[in-house]
Scaffold this active site. Structure first.
Site, PDB file in Angstrom:
ATOM      1  N   ASN A 219     -23.820   5.391  24.408  1.00 19.80           N
ATOM      2  CA  ASN A 219     -22.618   4.715  23.918  1.00 19.80           C
ATOM      3  C   ASN A 219     -22.301   5.192  22.502  1.00 19.80           C
ATOM      4  OD1 ASN A 219     -24.970   3.226  23.260  1.00 19.80           O
ATOM      5  ND2 ASN A 219     -23.812   1.349  22.874  1.00 19.80           N
ATOM      6  N   GLU A 221     -19.867   4.061  19.429  1.00 20.78           N
ATOM      7  CA  GLU A 221     -18.953   3.012  18.945  1.00 20.78           C
ATOM      8  C   GLU A 221     -18.022   3.555  17.859  1.00 20.78           C
ATOM      9  OE1 GLU A 221     -21.527  -0.309  18.057  1.00 20.78           O
ATOM     10  OE2 GLU A 221     -21.775  -0.738  20.203  1.00 20.78           O
ATOM     11  N   CYS A 230     -18.513   3.535  26.331  1.00 20.20           N
ATOM     12  CA  CYS A 230     -19.780   3.147  26.955  1.00 20.20           C
ATOM     13  C   CYS A 230     -20.575   4.400  27.319  1.00 20.20           C
ATOM     14  CB  CYS A 230     -19.522   2.346  28.232  1.00 20.20           C
ATOM     15  SG  CYS A 230     -19.046   0.628  27.932  1.00 20.20           S
ATOM     16  N   GLU A 232     -21.952   5.072  30.123  1.00 18.43           N
ATOM     17  CA  GLU A 232     -21.565   5.581  31.453  1.00 18.43           C
ATOM     18  C   GLU A 232     -20.398   6.555  31.315  1.00 18.43           C
ATOM     19  OE1 GLU A 232     -22.154   2.540  30.605  1.00 18.43           O
ATOM     20  OE2 GLU A 232     -23.194   1.411  32.166  1.00 18.43           O
ATOM     21  N   CYS A 262     -21.116  -2.660  32.587  1.00 19.15           N
ATOM     22  CA  CYS A 262     -19.987  -3.576  32.433  1.00 19.15           C
ATOM     23  C   CYS A 262     -19.005  -3.359  33.592  1.00 19.15           C
ATOM     24  CB  CYS A 262     -19.299  -3.343  31.090  1.00 19.15           C
ATOM     25  SG  CYS A 262     -18.316  -1.836  31.024  1.00 19.15           S
ATOM     26  N   CYS A 265     -17.193  -0.027  33.709  1.00 19.42           N
ATOM     27  CA  CYS A 265     -18.047   1.121  34.047  1.00 19.42           C
ATOM     28  C   CYS A 265     -18.423   1.122  35.521  1.00 19.42           C
ATOM     29  CB  CYS A 265     -19.290   1.148  33.167  1.00 19.42           C
ATOM     30  SG  CYS A 265     -18.885   1.760  31.515  1.00 19.42           S
TER      31      CYS A 265
HETATM   32  N1  THU Z   1     -22.351  -0.646  26.721  1.00 21.89           N
HETATM   33  C1  THU Z   1     -22.536   0.486  27.458  1.00 21.89           C
HETATM   34  O1  THU Z   1     -22.611   1.580  26.896  1.00 21.89           O
HETATM   35  N2  THU Z   1     -22.634   0.387  28.797  1.00 21.89           N
HETATM   36  C2  THU Z   1     -22.604  -0.787  29.483  1.00 21.89           C
HETATM   37  O2  THU Z   1     -22.608  -0.793  30.699  1.00 21.89           O
HETATM   38  C3  THU Z   1     -22.595  -2.073  28.748  1.00 21.89           C
HETATM   39  C4  THU Z   1     -22.209  -1.951  27.304  1.00 21.89           C
HETATM   40  C5  THU Z   1     -22.234  -0.520  25.252  1.00 21.89           C
HETATM   41  C6  THU Z   1     -20.817  -0.666  24.747  1.00 21.89           C
HETATM   42  C7  THU Z   1     -21.056  -1.099  23.318  1.00 21.89           C
HETATM   43  O3  THU Z   1     -21.226   0.063  22.537  1.00 21.89           O
HETATM   44  C8  THU Z   1     -22.368  -1.836  23.369  1.00 21.89           C
HETATM   45  O4  THU Z   1     -22.983  -1.493  24.623  1.00 21.89           O
HETATM   46  C9  THU Z   1     -22.203  -3.348  23.263  1.00 21.89           C
HETATM   47  O5  THU Z   1     -21.281  -3.802  24.182  1.00 21.89           O
END
Ligand code: THU
Length: 308
Positions: A219, A221, A230, A232, A262, A265
């Site tokens: 991920n 940000e 994310c 994924e 999530c 994803c």
């Molecule tokens: N996140 C992912 O990378 N994949 C997921 O399936 C769930 C959430 C990341 C997004 C964000 O950077 C952090 O987790 C908190 O939500």
């Protein structure tokens, strides 16, 4: 250099003794038994493997093969290059460090020759017994003769339609979980590299594509929150950019009780994966639970279905 071309057919063989007898009776020459170890690397394009082999108790030799192949079950053609390798141990370490190993296939192969067709009676670790026909085509060939001779042998050896196997040994082993541990390691490296200064929640994802190549993502940000990606999404981007088309297996890792992708994803995975595709939900120590995409996303939206 122009690539070499083969016409190939592979099938499961429940009775190798019978196949051997039929091949010999048809005039095939027995060339003895080879021990072969194929190490597959996660290539950017096509497939890359290091083959180590010895005939009987003879010395080991090794070569590197890069090849591409359409997985058409009925006598495939493939294009490849061969490179002699004098120091396979060192090359394996170098390629593993830079590309990563996806799977190792070990087998005993009885080699027979009939005209220009190689007949392989293979006993593959973890998979069982197979027969393979391989006609090596000269550069000027239109392949019709090769197809004809493979078809003739197929009849003589009594290879049934239902035994024909479209996928290679590496893919068969991968489908039975041979790459999962390597995917876990790859996801862990990606998770440790995640850029998540705002949530401090680090996620790593590893994907295996239809060629066996592994891809990963973390991920990423952003101070303007909606711009974050994310893990994924990052991993899917890597798969697509490397030429992959399908997700055959996925590992999603985070240091929490049970990471689940999530909602968005799940839809992203669904674009490239099937209902039965395995998604391993992992912690840093390894897989905690394995689910399918359909478990995560029943009633998935599919644009083609929606428009039909
Ligand atoms: N996140 C992912 O990378 N994949 C997921 O399936 C769930 C959430 C990341 C997004 C964000 O950077 C952090 O987790 C908190 O939500």
């Amino acid at each position: 250099m122009a690539p070499n071309r083969n016409v190939e057919l592979k099938a499961r063989d429940a009775d190798p003794e019978k196949t051997l007898a039929a091949a010999l009776a048809h005039g095939a020459e027995d060339q003895g038994v080879l021990t072969q170890r194929d190490t597959y690397f996660s290539a950017r394009e096509g497939r890359l493997k290091l083959r180590e082999e010895r005939r009987g108790d003879g010395p080991w030799s090794a070569f590197l093969i890069d090849y591409s192949r359409a997985d058409d079950p009925q006598a495939r053609t493939s294009a490849y290059h061969l490179v002699d390798v004098p120091d396979p141990g060192a090359l394996k370490v170098a390629l593993d460090a830079s590309l990563g190993t996806t799977v190792v296939v070990e087998k005993f192969r009885r080699l027979l020759l009939w005209q220009d067709v190689r007949i392989h009676l293979d006993e593959v670790d973890g998979l069982g017994t197979f027969v393979e026909l391989e006609a090596v085509a000269p550069a000027e060939s239109d392949l019709s003769g090769e197809h004809r001779r493979v078809a003739e042998l197929r009849q003589v050896l009594d290879i049934a339609d239902e035994d024909v196997e479209a996928t290679g040994y590496a893919s068969l082993l991968l489908a039975s979980g041979a790459a999962t541990d390597r995917m876990v390691s790859l996801a862990r490296v990606a998770m440790d590299r995640a850029y998540a200064p705002y949530s401090n929640f680090h996620v790593g994802v590893a994907l295996r594509d239809e060629t066996g190549a592994l891809h990963s993502g973390a991920n990423v940000e952003n101070g303007a929150f909606p711009q974050g990606a994310c893990a994924e999404a990052s991993a899917i981007g890597a798969l697509v950019a490397a030429g992959g088309h399908r997700i055959e297996e996925a590992v999603v890792m985070a240091d929490t009780e049970l990471i689940v992708p999530c909602g968005g994803c799940r839809q992203r995975l669904s674009e490239f994966a099937g209902k039965d595709t395995k998604i391993h939900l992992a912690g840093p120590e390894g897989v905690r639970r394995t689910v399918t995409l359909a478990d995560l996303l029943p009633y998935a939206f599919d644009l083609e279905e929606a428009q039909s």
